[in-house]
Design a protein around this motif. Structure first.
Motif, short mmCIF file in Angstrom:
data_model
loop_
_atom_site.label_atom_id
_atom_site.label_comp_id
_atom_site.label_asym_id
_atom_site.label_seq_id
_atom_site.Cartn_x
_atom_site.Cartn_y
_atom_site.Cartn_z
N TYR B 66 0.82 -1.21 0.00
CA TYR B 66 0.00 0.00 0.00
C TYR B 66 0.86 1.26 0.00
CZ TYR B 66 -3.58 -3.19 1.85
OH TYR B 66 -4.45 -4.22 2.04
N GLU B 99 -6.27 -3.32 6.85
CA GLU B 99 -6.36 -2.99 5.43
C GLU B 99 -6.46 -1.48 5.19
OE1 GLU B 99 -9.86 -4.69 3.84
OE2 GLU B 99 -9.37 -4.15 1.77
N HIS B 124 -4.02 3.79 4.20
CA HIS B 124 -3.51 3.11 3.01
C HIS B 124 -4.31 3.54 1.80
CE1 HIS B 124 -2.16 -0.48 5.68
NE2 HIS B 124 -1.18 0.37 5.50
N ASN B 126 -4.54 2.54 -2.41
CA ASN B 126 -4.00 1.78 -3.54
C ASN B 126 -3.56 2.76 -4.61
OD1 ASN B 126 -4.41 -0.88 -2.57
ND2 ASN B 126 -6.60 -0.61 -2.95
#
Lengths: 128, 159
Positions: B66, B99, B124, B126
């Motif tokens: 990430y 996550e 995080h 992407n």
């Protein structure tokens, strides 16, 4: 099993730490964004703190669902959440006061679903 | 100026804790303005060093899958200051990692003296997240070159 009052006190402490607000501002009906000035990033911080303070696990999207009734969700018409959208909200965020919102379901008022009381209700279900 | 606010890692326990070193030097241009005649390491750059330490700790936990972004500093306390010649040790402990992001607590010490302590929250994103383009690159805890810090010292002690 913690009482509703005990949960409220701990939730208040959590929000005072996460948002830097005074404890008397953190009333059950206070909205996180409108009244307490929370921003999107604060939600993750609040989740971390609730997990620690109550020793519970909060999977992603359960307390604060993401992408609620966005413009392309098909649940919005004329600036209002449709009936199907309201039904979806009841499923996605059962700990919020959907009945009160449904009386005048303006998309612009969606963020008002996130209240101190909503967090307390959610925590109570996790402590059972 | 290059955006490295730690010089090397001296301890690294994956998924748990990491310690880095920052040697404060009078060669750093900004210390001559902060302040004239009284050079001290700016608190904001100490936070950046703590975030680089904690951010790499979090990033490594997920094998740098990430983009780790410094999102929030819920708490920071400065107890003292650091001057040229001081060696700051940033000790970070991973508190949460999931996550969506993570959080760390970090202390900054010079010898036995506690200089600062902080809680830092990261998110995080992407690489294909549309929000990514809206974010100032300086908010990135690591991108490309910053990871060079992990290899500092691998040349050995030169002896």
């Amino acid at each position: 099993m913690a009482s509703a009052d005990e949960i409220l006190v701990k939730v208040q402490e959590t929000l005072v730490d996460a948002l830097g607000v005074d404890d008397d501002e953190v009333t059950p009906t206070a909205t996180l964004i409108g009244d307490l000035g929370a921003e999107s990033i604060d939600f993750l911080d609040i989740v971390f703190r609730l997990e620690k303070n109550f020793d519970i696990k909060i999977p992603r999207g359960e307390l604060f669902p993401e992408n609620l009734a966005t413009a392309d969700s098909g649940f919005v018409a004329d600036g209002k959440v449709t009936e199907e959208g309201i039904a979806q909200l009841r499923t996605k965020i059962p700990h919020a006061d959907i009945d009160a919102f449904a009386a005048n379901p303006l998309v612009s008022k969606l963020s008002d679903l996130f209240t101190v009381d909503m967090i307390c209700r959610f925590v109570a279900t996790r402590l059972k | 100026m290059r955006w490295y606010w730690i010089d090397r890692f001296i301890e690294f326990e994956s998924g748990k804790r990491a310690k880095s070193v920052k040697n404060v030097s009078l060669a750093e241009e900004h210390l001559h303005d902060h302040f004239p005649g009284f050079p001290v390491m700016p608190g904001s750059l100490m936070i950046e060093g703590m975030a680089q330490t904690g951010g790499i700790l979090l990033g490594e936990h997920y094998k740098f899958e990430y983009n780790v972004i410094l999102a929030k500093v819920p708490k920071v306390t400065f107890h003292s200051w650091a001057c040229p010649g001081d060696q700051l040790i940033y000790a970070a402990e991973l508190q949460d990692a999931r996550e969506e992001g993570g959080s760390v607590t970090v202390t900054a010490t010079v010898g036995e003296r506690l200089v600062a302590e902080a809680e830092i929250v990261f998110v995080h994103l992407n690489s294909d997240d549309p929000q990514l383009s809206r974010i100032d690159q300086k908010n990135f805890v690591f991108r490309t070159n910053l990871l060079d810090i992990l290899t500092v010292g691998q040349a050995g002690v030169g002896g």
